[in-house]
Design a protein around this motif. Sequence first.
Motif, PDB file in Angstrom:
ATOM      1  N   MET A   6      15.092  28.564 -33.896  1.00  0.00           N
ATOM      2  CA  MET A   6      14.864  29.601 -34.497  1.00  0.00           C
ATOM      3  C   MET A   6      15.412  29.852 -35.426  1.00  0.00           C
ATOM      4  O   MET A   6      15.145  30.682 -36.428  1.00  0.00           O
ATOM      5  N   LYS A  28      -0.327  42.496 -31.419  1.00  0.00           N
ATOM      6  CA  LYS A  28       0.503  42.565 -32.709  1.00  0.00           C
ATOM      7  C   LYS A  28      -0.184  41.763 -34.176  1.00  0.00           C
ATOM      8  O   LYS A  28       0.325  42.382 -35.268  1.00  0.00           O
ATOM      9  N   ARG A  63       8.230  25.590 -36.808  1.00  0.00           N
ATOM     10  CA  ARG A  63       6.901  25.744 -35.147  1.00  0.00           C
ATOM     11  C   ARG A  63       6.582  25.502 -34.747  1.00  0.00           C
ATOM     12  O   ARG A  63       5.741  24.931 -33.262  1.00  0.00           O
ATOM     13  N   TYR A  79      13.904  36.818 -26.038  1.00  0.00           N
ATOM     14  CA  TYR A  79      12.756  35.469 -25.373  1.00  0.00           C
ATOM     15  C   TYR A  79      13.758  34.889 -25.349  1.00  0.00           C
ATOM     16  O   TYR A  79      14.085  34.180 -24.375  1.00  0.00           O
ATOM     17  N   GLN A  80      14.925  34.712 -26.129  1.00  0.00           N
ATOM     18  CA  GLN A  80      16.229  33.177 -25.809  1.00  0.00           C
ATOM     19  C   GLN A  80      17.223  33.595 -24.891  1.00  0.00           C
ATOM     20  O   GLN A  80      17.578  33.269 -23.640  1.00  0.00           O
ATOM     21  N   ARG A 108      14.298  30.686 -39.598  1.00  0.00           N
ATOM     22  CA  ARG A 108      14.876  32.039 -39.977  1.00  0.00           C
ATOM     23  C   ARG A 108      15.492  32.091 -40.923  1.00  0.00           C
ATOM     24  O   ARG A 108      15.220  32.662 -42.369  1.00  0.00           O
ATOM     25  N   ALA A 113      12.617  39.661 -31.664  1.00  0.00           N
ATOM     26  CA  ALA A 113      12.097  38.650 -30.142  1.00  0.00           C
ATOM     27  C   ALA A 113      12.946  37.272 -29.579  1.00  0.00           C
ATOM     28  O   ALA A 113      13.220  36.721 -28.648  1.00  0.00           O
ATOM     29  N   THR A 114      14.344  36.440 -30.520  1.00  0.00           N
ATOM     30  CA  THR A 114      14.972  36.002 -30.009  1.00  0.00           C
ATOM     31  C   THR A 114      15.938  36.304 -29.063  1.00  0.00           C
ATOM     32  O   THR A 114      16.044  35.784 -27.774  1.00  0.00           O
ATOM     33  N   PHE A 140       5.182  29.048 -25.069  1.00  0.00           N
ATOM     34  CA  PHE A 140       6.465  29.821 -24.215  1.00  0.00           C
ATOM     35  C   PHE A 140       5.277  30.715 -23.965  1.00  0.00           C
ATOM     36  O   PHE A 140       5.198  31.572 -22.642  1.00  0.00           O
ATOM     37  N   GLU A 188       3.705  38.882 -25.191  1.00  0.00           N
ATOM     38  CA  GLU A 188       1.643  37.803 -25.280  1.00  0.00           C
ATOM     39  C   GLU A 188       1.133  39.038 -25.352  1.00  0.00           C
ATOM     40  O   GLU A 188       0.999  39.922 -24.268  1.00  0.00           O
ATOM     41  N   GLU A 194       7.054  34.712 -37.709  1.00  0.00           N
ATOM     42  CA  GLU A 194       8.147  34.434 -37.185  1.00  0.00           C
ATOM     43  C   GLU A 194       7.848  33.512 -35.518  1.00  0.00           C
ATOM     44  O   GLU A 194       7.055  34.012 -34.852  1.00  0.00           O
ATOM     45  N   PRO A 195       8.410  32.392 -35.688  1.00  0.00           N
ATOM     46  CA  PRO A 195       9.267  31.304 -36.489  1.00  0.00           C
ATOM     47  C   PRO A 195       7.962  30.980 -37.666  1.00  0.00           C
ATOM     48  O   PRO A 195       7.245  30.681 -36.320  1.00  0.00           O
ATOM     49  N   LEU A 205       6.682  25.413 -30.459  1.00  0.00           N
ATOM     50  CA  LEU A 205       5.160  26.167 -29.691  1.00  0.00           C
ATOM     51  C   LEU A 205       4.417  24.434 -28.844  1.00  0.00           C
ATOM     52  O   LEU A 205       3.963  24.617 -28.262  1.00  0.00           O
ATOM     53  N   ARG A 250       7.221  38.885 -35.607  1.00  0.00           N
ATOM     54  CA  ARG A 250       8.652  39.258 -34.939  1.00  0.00           C
ATOM     55  C   ARG A 250       9.461  38.436 -36.228  1.00  0.00           C
ATOM     56  O   ARG A 250       9.856  38.254 -36.930  1.00  0.00           O
TER      57      ARG A 250
HETATM   58  P1  TMP Z   1       4.066  34.371 -31.688  1.00  0.00           P
HETATM   59  O1  TMP Z   1       2.561  33.771 -30.202  1.00  0.00           O
HETATM   60  O2  TMP Z   1       3.681  35.834 -32.083  1.00  0.00           O
HETATM   61  O3  TMP Z   1       2.958  33.649 -32.723  1.00  0.00           O
HETATM   62  O4  TMP Z   1       4.889  33.859 -31.660  1.00  0.00           O
HETATM   63  C1  TMP Z   1       4.875  32.891 -31.400  1.00  0.00           C
HETATM   64  C2  TMP Z   1       6.364  32.417 -29.572  1.00  0.00           C
HETATM   65  O5  TMP Z   1       7.429  32.178 -30.087  1.00  0.00           O
HETATM   66  C3  TMP Z   1       6.337  33.577 -28.633  1.00  0.00           C
HETATM   67  O6  TMP Z   1       5.870  33.275 -27.393  1.00  0.00           O
HETATM   68  C4  TMP Z   1       7.317  34.091 -29.063  1.00  0.00           C
HETATM   69  C5  TMP Z   1       8.666  32.869 -29.498  1.00  0.00           C
HETATM   70  N1  TMP Z   1       9.970  33.222 -29.951  1.00  0.00           N
HETATM   71  C6  TMP Z   1      11.035  33.047 -29.508  1.00  0.00           C
HETATM   72  O7  TMP Z   1      10.643  33.107 -28.455  1.00  0.00           O
HETATM   73  N2  TMP Z   1      11.731  33.656 -30.251  1.00  0.00           N
HETATM   74  C7  TMP Z   1      11.583  33.812 -31.441  1.00  0.00           C
HETATM   75  O8  TMP Z   1      12.759  34.453 -32.109  1.00  0.00           O
HETATM   76  C8  TMP Z   1      10.533  34.043 -32.266  1.00  0.00           C
HETATM   77  C9  TMP Z   1      10.072  34.726 -34.223  1.00  0.00           C
HETATM   78  C10 TMP Z   1       9.928  33.866 -31.522  1.00  0.00           C
END
Ligand code: TMP
Length: 211
Positions: free
Chosen positions: A71, A17, A51, A105-106, A75, A101-102, A156, A13, A40-41, A55, A97
């Motif tokens: 996710m 970007k 999305r 994050y996941q 996608r 990112a998956t 997130f 975060e 994405e998402p 979120l 993303r």
């Molecule tokens: P952003 O804040 O960059 O717009 O992205 C949205 C949130 O989604 C960010 O906290 C990261 C999360 N994310 C995942 O957890 N897994 C994923 O595959 C993607 C694409 C985003």
Amino acid sequence: MMRGQLITFEGGEGGGKSTQLPLAAAYLREQGLEVITTREPGGTQIGEAIRGVLLNPDLPPMHPDTELLLMFAARNEHIQSAILPALAQGTWVLCDRFTDATYAYQGFGRGLDQARIAQLETWVQGVLRPDHILLFDLTVKTGMQRAKKRGAMDRFEQESYDFFERIRVGYLERAKTYSQQYRIVNAEQALEHVTQQMIQYLDEFIAEVGQ
Ligand code: TMP
């Protein structure tokens, strides 16, 4: 016709970007390229609706596998209806993303099995992988400070410092493993220097395609 390039913008975060992505698009257009920007998402009407669910901080906690599947559901829609048609027309796709990112994050963040993510990646994407990945890297401390200044936090952004530390480690580990695709942008720098470094990388990508 030459296939377009898929360039994804990744990082934790507050790395800027999403500010840099339109600047990258403008630069590539100046070089005569067709470019679309997406995220994405999201990126499609259905993806953006998904999305909203992913979120929304007011919804009850979500099972991590549900999060992972949503996710990839978003996608799939994005790839089929937007990314593949654009690439086939020779358009460059700049995506805020993607699957890295998956993994970050996941996988690293939530602790889900990387092999399970890889299965979904193969299923949904086939052979599609980003041609280039720009990783906007900065310390978690700076990133969280910047993200907080933006106001209301999504599901997130409300996560812990440790969660984001694992994500940073995850991205840097992937950058080492996939060093051909990854380019690390030092996002700790002042905005204009971040842009300069990004543009140097974009010049490299253009030169590669021209060869
Ligand atoms: P952003 O804040 O960059 O717009 O992205 C949205 C949130 O989604 C960010 O906290 C990261 C999360 N994310 C995942 O957890 N897994 C994923 O595959 C993607 C694409 C985003």
